[in-house]
Design a protein around this motif. Structure first.
Motif, PDB file in Angstrom:
ATOM      1  N   THR A 179       0.932  -1.237   0.156  1.00 11.55           N
ATOM      2  CA  THR A 179      -0.088   0.100  -0.029  1.00 11.55           C
ATOM      3  C   THR A 179       0.992   1.298   0.074  1.00 11.55           C
ATOM      4  OG1 THR A 179      -1.942  -1.057   1.146  1.00 11.55           O
ATOM      5  CG2 THR A 179      -1.862   1.169   1.223  1.00 11.55           C
ATOM      6  N   LEU A 180       2.025   1.201   0.763  1.00  8.94           N
ATOM      7  CA  LEU A 180       2.681   2.428   1.030  1.00  8.94           C
ATOM      8  C   LEU A 180       3.777   2.511   0.374  1.00  8.94           C
ATOM      9  CD1 LEU A 180       2.469   2.912   4.737  1.00  8.94           C
ATOM     10  CD2 LEU A 180       0.943   3.575   2.951  1.00  8.94           C
ATOM     11  N   GLN A 181       4.621   1.656  -0.403  1.00  9.18           N
ATOM     12  CA  GLN A 181       5.759   1.762  -1.252  1.00  9.18           C
ATOM     13  C   GLN A 181       5.801   2.724  -2.369  1.00  9.18           C
ATOM     14  OE1 GLN A 181       7.581  -1.967  -2.112  1.00  9.18           O
ATOM     15  NE2 GLN A 181       5.829  -2.579  -3.396  1.00  9.18           N
ATOM     16  N   GLU A 237       4.520  13.830  -1.478  1.00  7.72           N
ATOM     17  CA  GLU A 237       3.691  14.907  -0.712  1.00  7.72           C
ATOM     18  C   GLU A 237       2.739  14.087   0.198  1.00  7.72           C
ATOM     19  OE1 GLU A 237       2.116  14.258  -5.007  1.00  7.72           O
ATOM     20  OE2 GLU A 237       3.996  14.923  -4.008  1.00  7.72           O
ATOM     21  N   LYS A 238       2.397  13.055  -0.171  1.00  7.00           N
ATOM     22  CA  LYS A 238       1.468  12.250   0.729  1.00  7.00           C
ATOM     23  C   LYS A 238       2.065  11.780   2.038  1.00  7.00           C
ATOM     24  CE  LYS A 238      -2.657  11.198  -1.515  1.00  7.00           C
ATOM     25  NZ  LYS A 238      -3.907  11.754  -0.617  1.00  7.00           N
ATOM     26  N   LEU A 239       3.291  11.707   2.063  1.00  8.71           N
ATOM     27  CA  LEU A 239       4.139  11.106   3.305  1.00  8.71           C
ATOM     28  C   LEU A 239       4.028  11.845   4.401  1.00  8.71           C
ATOM     29  CD1 LEU A 239       6.798   9.359   1.209  1.00  8.71           C
ATOM     30  CD2 LEU A 239       4.856   8.226   2.204  1.00  8.71           C
ATOM     31  N   THR A 240       4.006  13.311   4.138  1.00  7.12           N
ATOM     32  CA  THR A 240       4.014  14.310   5.408  1.00  7.12           C
ATOM     33  C   THR A 240       2.728  14.979   5.340  1.00  7.12           C
ATOM     34  OG1 THR A 240       5.096  16.108   3.712  1.00  7.12           O
ATOM     35  CG2 THR A 240       6.539  14.548   5.337  1.00  7.12           C
ATOM     36  N   THR A 280       1.655  12.236  10.462  1.00  7.21           N
ATOM     37  CA  THR A 280       1.760  12.058   9.089  1.00  7.21           C
ATOM     38  C   THR A 280       1.945  10.460   8.618  1.00  7.21           C
ATOM     39  OG1 THR A 280       4.147  12.269   9.171  1.00  7.21           O
ATOM     40  CG2 THR A 280       2.997  14.251   8.806  1.00  7.21           C
ATOM     41  N   ILE A 281       1.861  10.113   7.513  1.00 11.48           N
ATOM     42  CA  ILE A 281       2.076   8.612   7.294  1.00 11.48           C
ATOM     43  C   ILE A 281       3.537   8.418   7.819  1.00 11.48           C
ATOM     44  CG2 ILE A 281       2.549   7.006   5.210  1.00 11.48           C
ATOM     45  CD1 ILE A 281       0.230   8.603   3.857  1.00 11.48           C
ATOM     46  N   LYS A 282       4.504   9.251   7.525  1.00 12.89           N
ATOM     47  CA  LYS A 282       5.848   8.792   7.674  1.00 12.89           C
ATOM     48  C   LYS A 282       5.819   8.491   9.438  1.00 12.89           C
ATOM     49  CE  LYS A 282       8.990  10.842   4.709  1.00 12.89           C
ATOM     50  NZ  LYS A 282      10.118  11.742   4.420  1.00 12.89           N
ATOM     51  N   GLU A 283       5.177   9.471  10.231  1.00 10.56           N
ATOM     52  CA  GLU A 283       5.160   9.320  11.629  1.00 10.56           C
ATOM     53  C   GLU A 283       4.326   8.239  12.053  1.00 10.56           C
ATOM     54  OE1 GLU A 283       5.454  13.903  13.222  1.00 10.56           O
ATOM     55  OE2 GLU A 283       3.419  13.217  12.481  1.00 10.56           O
ATOM     56  N   LEU A 284       3.266   8.013  11.377  1.00 11.70           N
ATOM     57  CA  LEU A 284       2.565   6.692  11.730  1.00 11.70           C
ATOM     58  C   LEU A 284       3.142   5.421  11.383  1.00 11.70           C
ATOM     59  CD1 LEU A 284      -1.190   7.407  10.234  1.00 11.70           C
ATOM     60  CD2 LEU A 284      -0.416   6.466  12.447  1.00 11.70           C
ATOM     61  N   VAL A 285       3.956   5.278  10.505  1.00 12.45           N
ATOM     62  CA  VAL A 285       4.808   4.243  10.114  1.00 12.45           C
ATOM     63  C   VAL A 285       5.740   3.813  11.303  1.00 12.45           C
ATOM     64  CG1 VAL A 285       6.198   2.682   8.528  1.00 12.45           C
ATOM     65  CG2 VAL A 285       4.475   4.067   7.935  1.00 12.45           C
ATOM     66  N   GLN A 286       6.533   5.106  11.492  1.00  7.62           N
ATOM     67  CA  GLN A 286       7.602   5.248  12.651  1.00  7.62           C
ATOM     68  C   GLN A 286       6.956   4.594  13.927  1.00  7.62           C
ATOM     69  OE1 GLN A 286      11.050   5.920  12.244  1.00  7.62           O
ATOM     70  NE2 GLN A 286      10.928   4.579  14.248  1.00  7.62           N
ATOM     71  N   VAL A 325      -6.617   3.160   9.126  1.00  2.00           N
ATOM     72  CA  VAL A 325      -6.610   4.688   9.161  1.00  2.00           C
ATOM     73  C   VAL A 325      -6.000   5.294   8.146  1.00  2.00           C
ATOM     74  CG1 VAL A 325      -6.081   6.529  10.558  1.00  2.00           C
ATOM     75  CG2 VAL A 325      -7.098   4.685  11.596  1.00  2.00           C
ATOM     76  N   ILE A 326      -4.817   5.055   7.790  1.00  3.81           N
ATOM     77  CA  ILE A 326      -4.294   5.599   6.480  1.00  3.81           C
ATOM     78  C   ILE A 326      -4.925   5.538   5.116  1.00  3.81           C
ATOM     79  CG2 ILE A 326      -2.065   5.093   4.954  1.00  3.81           C
ATOM     80  CD1 ILE A 326      -0.574   4.587   7.398  1.00  3.81           C
ATOM     81  N   LYS A 327      -5.389   4.268   4.781  1.00  6.43           N
ATOM     82  CA  LYS A 327      -6.325   4.101   3.826  1.00  6.43           C
ATOM     83  C   LYS A 327      -7.752   4.930   3.775  1.00  6.43           C
ATOM     84  CE  LYS A 327      -4.892  -0.607   2.859  1.00  6.43           C
ATOM     85  NZ  LYS A 327      -5.294  -1.965   2.687  1.00  6.43           N
ATOM     86  N   GLU A 328      -8.229   5.009   4.916  1.00 10.65           N
ATOM     87  CA  GLU A 328      -9.410   5.942   4.992  1.00 10.65           C
ATOM     88  C   GLU A 328      -9.272   7.503   5.056  1.00 10.65           C
ATOM     89  OE1 GLU A 328     -11.431   4.335   8.594  1.00 10.65           O
ATOM     90  OE2 GLU A 328     -11.936   2.521   7.535  1.00 10.65           O
ATOM     91  N   LYS A 329      -8.273   7.948   5.494  1.00  8.52           N
ATOM     92  CA  LYS A 329      -8.092   9.404   5.967  1.00  8.52           C
ATOM     93  C   LYS A 329      -6.933  10.102   5.242  1.00  8.52           C
ATOM     94  CE  LYS A 329     -10.643   9.295   9.641  1.00  8.52           C
ATOM     95  NZ  LYS A 329     -11.752  10.499  10.197  1.00  8.52           N
ATOM     96  N   TYR A 330      -5.902   9.049   4.606  1.00  2.45           N
ATOM     97  CA  TYR A 330      -4.815   9.842   3.877  1.00  2.45           C
ATOM     98  C   TYR A 330      -4.715   9.597   2.552  1.00  2.45           C
ATOM     99  CZ  TYR A 330      -2.823  10.344   8.515  1.00  2.45           C
ATOM    100  OH  TYR A 330      -2.473  10.948   9.959  1.00  2.45           O
ATOM    101  N   LEU A 331      -5.327   8.602   1.865  1.00  4.19           N
ATOM    102  CA  LEU A 331      -5.265   8.038   0.727  1.00  4.19           C
ATOM    103  C   LEU A 331      -6.602   8.541  -0.101  1.00  4.19           C
ATOM    104  CD1 LEU A 331      -3.559   4.598   0.917  1.00  4.19           C
ATOM    105  CD2 LEU A 331      -2.512   6.835   0.682  1.00  4.19           C
TER     106      LEU A 331
END
Length: 171
Positions: free
Chosen positions: A41-43, A48-51, A60-66, A165-171
């Motif tokens: 999903t993320l690779q 611009e989506k990552l932050t 952010t997505i970067k922070e969520l994965v961390q 959450v990423i799929k629903e709110k960020y993508l």
């Protein structure tokens, strides 16, 4: 072993959502499948989506994965301690403080995904090393008892929850 074999007394009520989001799954399969789902999903996301933050104060997505990486390390550490019959009550951690101090947004996302891959592979190896007796051992964290096997499902469920959450709110 599947989630249906867990009893609700094997984990604190706080973790119920992470168990329930998985449905009826095998521990080792869900650790692999959830890993693959996140990576696929993320690779290929654009930079611009990552932050991006969908709301003020959200990660952010970067922070969520961390955060997923940090939490998995902590949960795996708990599983290791409990599998060795360690009766010490282990402390919790403040997830917001960890994210605020992670430097996640400054990191290259490929490096973050690589780190996640290594951490998950280590977690899978750890859980595969446990005997069925070890998986049933109980330990305490934040003054709540939980089994080693519940921690494995919580790792996968925590990641699955955040990917949803990423799929629903960020993508």
């Amino acid at each position: 072993m599947t989630t249906l074999q867990l009893n609700e007394n094997e984990y604190a009520p706080f973790y119920k959502g992470y168990i329930n989001v998985l449905g009826d799954v095998n521990l080792y399969e869900v650790l692999n499948d959830s890993f693959n789902d996140l990576i696929e999903t993320l690779q290929k996301l654009p930079e611009e989506k990552l932050t991006y933050r969908y709301e003020e104060g959200k990660w952010t997505i970067k922070e969520l994965v961390q955060h997923i990486i940090d939490a998995e390390r902590i949960l795996s550490y708990r599983a290791l301690r409990f599998s060795r019959n360690d009766a010490t009550d282990l402390p919790g951690f403040n997830e917001d403080w960890y994210v605020d101090n992670s430097n996640g947004n400054e990191r290259d996302f490929k490096d973050i995904l690589n780190e996640f891959s290594l951490v998950r592979k280590a977690s899978i190896s750890l859980f595969q090393s446990f005997t069925s007796e070890m998986l049933a051992y109980t330990g305490s964290s934040n003054e709540s008892d939980m089994t080693v096997r519940a921690l494995g499902f919580i790792i996968a469920g925590h990641q699955t929850h955040h990917l949803k959450v990423i799929k629903e709110k960020y993508l």
